[in-house]
Design an enzyme around this catalytic site. Structure first.
Site, short mmCIF file in Angstrom:
data_model
loop_
_atom_site.label_atom_id
_atom_site.label_comp_id
_atom_site.label_asym_id
_atom_site.label_seq_id
_atom_site.Cartn_x
_atom_site.Cartn_y
_atom_site.Cartn_z
N LYS A 115 5.32 1.83 1.98
CA LYS A 115 5.49 0.00 1.46
C LYS A 115 6.81 -0.09 2.07
O LYS A 115 7.22 -1.68 2.81
CB LYS A 115 5.79 0.58 -0.73
N CYS A 144 -9.21 -12.05 11.27
CA CYS A 144 -8.43 -13.36 10.54
C CYS A 144 -9.59 -13.35 9.56
O CYS A 144 -10.10 -13.08 9.07
CB CYS A 144 -9.49 -14.07 12.10
N GLU A 193 3.35 6.92 -0.42
CA GLU A 193 3.44 5.61 -0.09
C GLU A 193 4.23 4.54 -0.56
O GLU A 193 4.30 3.46 0.27
CB GLU A 193 2.61 5.30 -1.40
N GLU A 232 6.60 -1.60 5.34
CA GLU A 232 5.31 -2.92 5.17
C GLU A 232 6.29 -3.81 5.19
O GLU A 232 6.17 -4.21 5.53
CB GLU A 232 4.37 -2.39 4.48
N ARG A 251 -5.03 -12.48 5.60
CA ARG A 251 -5.79 -11.92 6.12
C ARG A 251 -5.43 -11.63 7.80
O ARG A 251 -6.13 -11.22 8.15
CB ARG A 251 -7.17 -12.68 6.57
C1 AGP Z 1 -1.57 -0.87 2.51
O1 AGP Z 1 -0.39 -2.06 1.44
C2 AGP Z 1 -1.93 -1.74 3.22
N1 AGP Z 1 -2.22 -3.42 2.87
C3 AGP Z 1 -3.36 -1.10 4.43
O2 AGP Z 1 -2.74 0.14 4.71
C4 AGP Z 1 -4.49 -0.89 3.60
O3 AGP Z 1 -4.21 -0.13 3.00
C5 AGP Z 1 -5.30 -0.31 4.31
O4 AGP Z 1 -5.79 -1.36 5.69
C6 AGP Z 1 -6.58 0.14 3.54
O5 AGP Z 1 -7.06 -1.06 3.14
P1 AGP Z 1 -8.72 -1.79 2.19
O6 AGP Z 1 -7.75 -0.14 0.89
O7 AGP Z 1 -8.54 -2.38 1.86
O8 AGP Z 1 -9.66 -0.80 2.61
#
Ligand code: AGP
Length: 610
Positions: free
Chosen positions: A487, A2, A483, A490, A27
């Site tokens: 994407k 959050c 990757e 996501e 967040r």
């Molecule tokens: C990636 O697009 C995502 N937001 C998620 O997989 C992210 O890479 C993962 O939560 C790791 O985050 P960080 O690099 O802030 O540790």
């Protein structure tokens, strides 16, 4: 997962509290709330959905008051609803608080509090804290918070106010991030610095087990363990407001994809000594260099996109630095019994520097005596402060939830680290020069790939009717297949799988038909021929093929339905170029499908809970 914010000072609190939520929305954004104390009377508003729903409500309310707290939520306990939205209060409406984290023993605490006569309005773990503070409250808010924290197990960044002990905010931190901006007769609290940019550039990063009592005239920091005073000096915020605006792009996601050339320039600035084929990493020079020379094993730990960067790093480091490398997922590594010794280096890779699973794995590695290093983008974040040394990405704040420029920079840093460690071992000056010279060309080569923007937009439109995709690659580009699939999942919510091309025939090929397109990442490298035969296997099953190949490859047009060209470069650096078209493809398909590509559903930028 959050975002929390707080304000106390000379101005109307609600202005900062709302603006901060807008900046922290990446967040978590399934519900939000705010409470402001005006002449000791709390005024609370909550809403379900994105921040603009709360903003609408605030417009019709008079939210005067110079002190308040606010919250944007990513549900962990209790579905998104007004009752479960923060702030939460106690039985009497005296204690009000916002929280980022998870209270692991909340069920036991809640049961005891109900037996003591407390009544609960929500299903959240957080509300337990408000009632626990109430049970200790005897007029001093900080004393009640201090006592309540003794009973709590879990992760938290907390901001608490009280109408019976007004004119102060009490905050506490454990595992979840929390920063404080120091203004003139005012204080700004937030989960990360991007919410405070433009209000002040003086910032304090709270550490674990710290409590702070903040009034408009000053602040005090005490240890939650022994109640002793802690003196902390403030740091400077090292980026400006332009870094958190869209600068003419329709979305942060697109802006950050087009920022990749600049991101690489910032990541390599002052770090390459081309004439000697050497790399300078100031963050590692604090270490005893013999310790780095003696490393005989590297474990790269990360989650999500950062983990795929680690996979590319594994290929590069083994081939060019000759060091055995393993790549681990944070959420698995923390529960395994890894064999580690003092000659093992554990490198944690994280954009936010706050990912709970990566952080917990780091603590595990420290406990076992590994040398712990970090590759982190967010300056001053917990992973950066918990590792012995590390390298910052310097790509500036990444606002879109789906990570792009940080990923590119993570691969660049892993390549620089390979030269840094390789030149301490067998890597020759010539090889060092070859790699560093090619890295310096990356910004202009990425610019060239971005020129395919228009073509990729049309392709995304053409393929937006398909609901299943297979991404395929080999060697350095197998992680890019993963990757690319991540994407697309996501930002479009379409089913996509990443697969090592050679693995396809061991199962995934069963899915292939004319309605299941394959995206091949097949630059002209040492495994190109192998990728070609896999493309033939897909064609034999009427599968459609989008191929990302090296410019000048004409034969590909005989087998692929659509072709995207990338410039020639060293095999080990092709992932940096081949991922860019996949980022654009996912962005434009997400827009074609009317998805919120900056804040995809069910996701959050930094995953601060397990
Ligand atoms: C990636 O697009 C995502 N937001 C998620 O997989 C992210 O890479 C993962 O939560 C790791 O985050 P960080 O690099 O802030 O540790």
């Amino acid at each position: 997962m959050c975002g929390i914010a707080g304000y106390i000072g000379k101005n109307k609190a609600s202005k900062f509290l709302l603006e901060a939520l807008k900046r922290l929305e990446y967040r978590g954004y399934d519900s939000a709330g705010i409470v402001v104390l005006n002449k000791n009377i709390p005024k609370c508003l909550k809403s379900v959905g994105k921040i603009n729903a709360l903003e609408k409500k605030m417009k019709n309310e008079n939210l005067d008051g110079f002190l308040g707290i606010s919250h944007t939520r990513w549900a962990t306990h209790g579905s998104p609803s007004e009752d479960n939205a923060h702030p939460h209060s106690d039985c009497r409406g005296n204690i009000w608080l916002v929280h980022n984290g998870i209270i692991e023993n909340y069920k036991t605490l809640k049961k005891n509090l109900i037996e003591e006569g407390h009544s609960f309005k929500s299903e959240t773990d957080t509300e337990v804290i408000a009632h626990l503070i109430e049970s200790h409250f005897k007029g001093s808010l900080e004393k009640a918070v201090f006592s309540a924290l003794k009973q709590i197990k879990g992760a938290y960044a907390l901001a608490v106010i009280s109408k019976d002990d007004p004119d102060k905010i009490v905050v506490a931190k454990k595992s979840s991030p929390l920063v404080m901006g120091i203004g003139k007769d005012e204080y700004f609290l937030a989960s990360d610095p991007s919410a405070i940019v433009g209000y002040t550039d003086k910032i304090i990063y709270f550490d674990d087990d710290e409590i702070s009592i903040i009034t408009k005239n000053g602040h005090q920091i005490i240890s939650a363990i022994d109640n002793n005073e802690i003196n902390k000096s403030h740091c400077q915020i090292d980026f400006d407001a332009s870094k958190i605006e869209k600068c003419g792009h329709s979305h942060f996601y697109l802006k950050e994809i087009f920022e990749c050339p600049e991101a690489v320039k910032n990541s390599i600035r002052g770090r390459i000594i081309p004439e000697d084929g050497l790399v300078k990493l100031g963050g590692l020079e604090t270490l005893d260099q013999d310790k780095l020379r003696e490393i005989n094993r590297i474990i790269l730990i990360a989650c999500g996109t950062a983990n795929f960067a680690g996979l590319v790093g594994e290929y590069i480091m083994e081939e060019y630095a000759g060091i055995p490398v393993e790549v681990e997922i944070g959420s698995e590594f923390r529960y395994r019994k890894p064999i580690i010794d003092s000659r093992t280096a554990v490198i944690t890779i994280s954009q936010s520097g706050e990912t709970a699973d990566t952080l917990a794995s780091l603590s595990e590695a420290k406990r076992k005596g590994a040398l712990t290093l970090g590759i982190v983008n967010t300056v001053g974040s917990t992973i950066a402060r918990e590792t012995e040394a590390g390298v910052y990405n310097h790509v500036g704040p990444e606002i879109a939830v789906a990570s792009t420029k940080a990923f590119i920079s993570q691969i660049i840093i892993l390549a620089l680290l390979t030269v840094y460690l390789g030149r301490m071992r067998g890597m020759s000056l010539t090889m060092g020069k070859r790699i560093t010279e090619e890295i310096q060309k990356m910004p202009s080569l990425i610019e060239k790939v971005l020129e395919n923007d228009r073509q990729i937009k049309d392709l995304a439109k053409k393929y937006s009717r398909y609901r299943n995709f297979l991404f395929l690659g080999r060697k350095y580009n197998y992680p890019i297949a993963e990757e690319g699939a991540l994407k697309l999942k996501e930002v479009t919510y379409v089913h996509a799988e990443g697969c090592a091309s050679g693995e396809m025939k061991h199962g995934p090929i069963a899915m292939i038909n004319e309605n299941f397109p394959s995206v091949f990442i097949a630059p002209s490298d040492s495994v190109y021929e192998k990728n070609w035969s896999n493309m033939e296997e897909v064609k034999a099953r009427n599968g459609k093929i989008i191929a990302i190949v090296t410019e000048g490859n004409e034969e590909i047009k005989n087998i692929a339905d659509d072709v995207i060209y990338i410039p020639k470069t060293l095999e080990m650096l092709t992932p940096i170029l081949s991922v860019i078209p996949l980022y654009l493809f996912s962005a434009y398909m997400g827009m074609e499908l009317n998805c919120d590509i900056d804040k995809p559903r069910n996701l959050a930028k930094s995953v601060t809970v397990e």
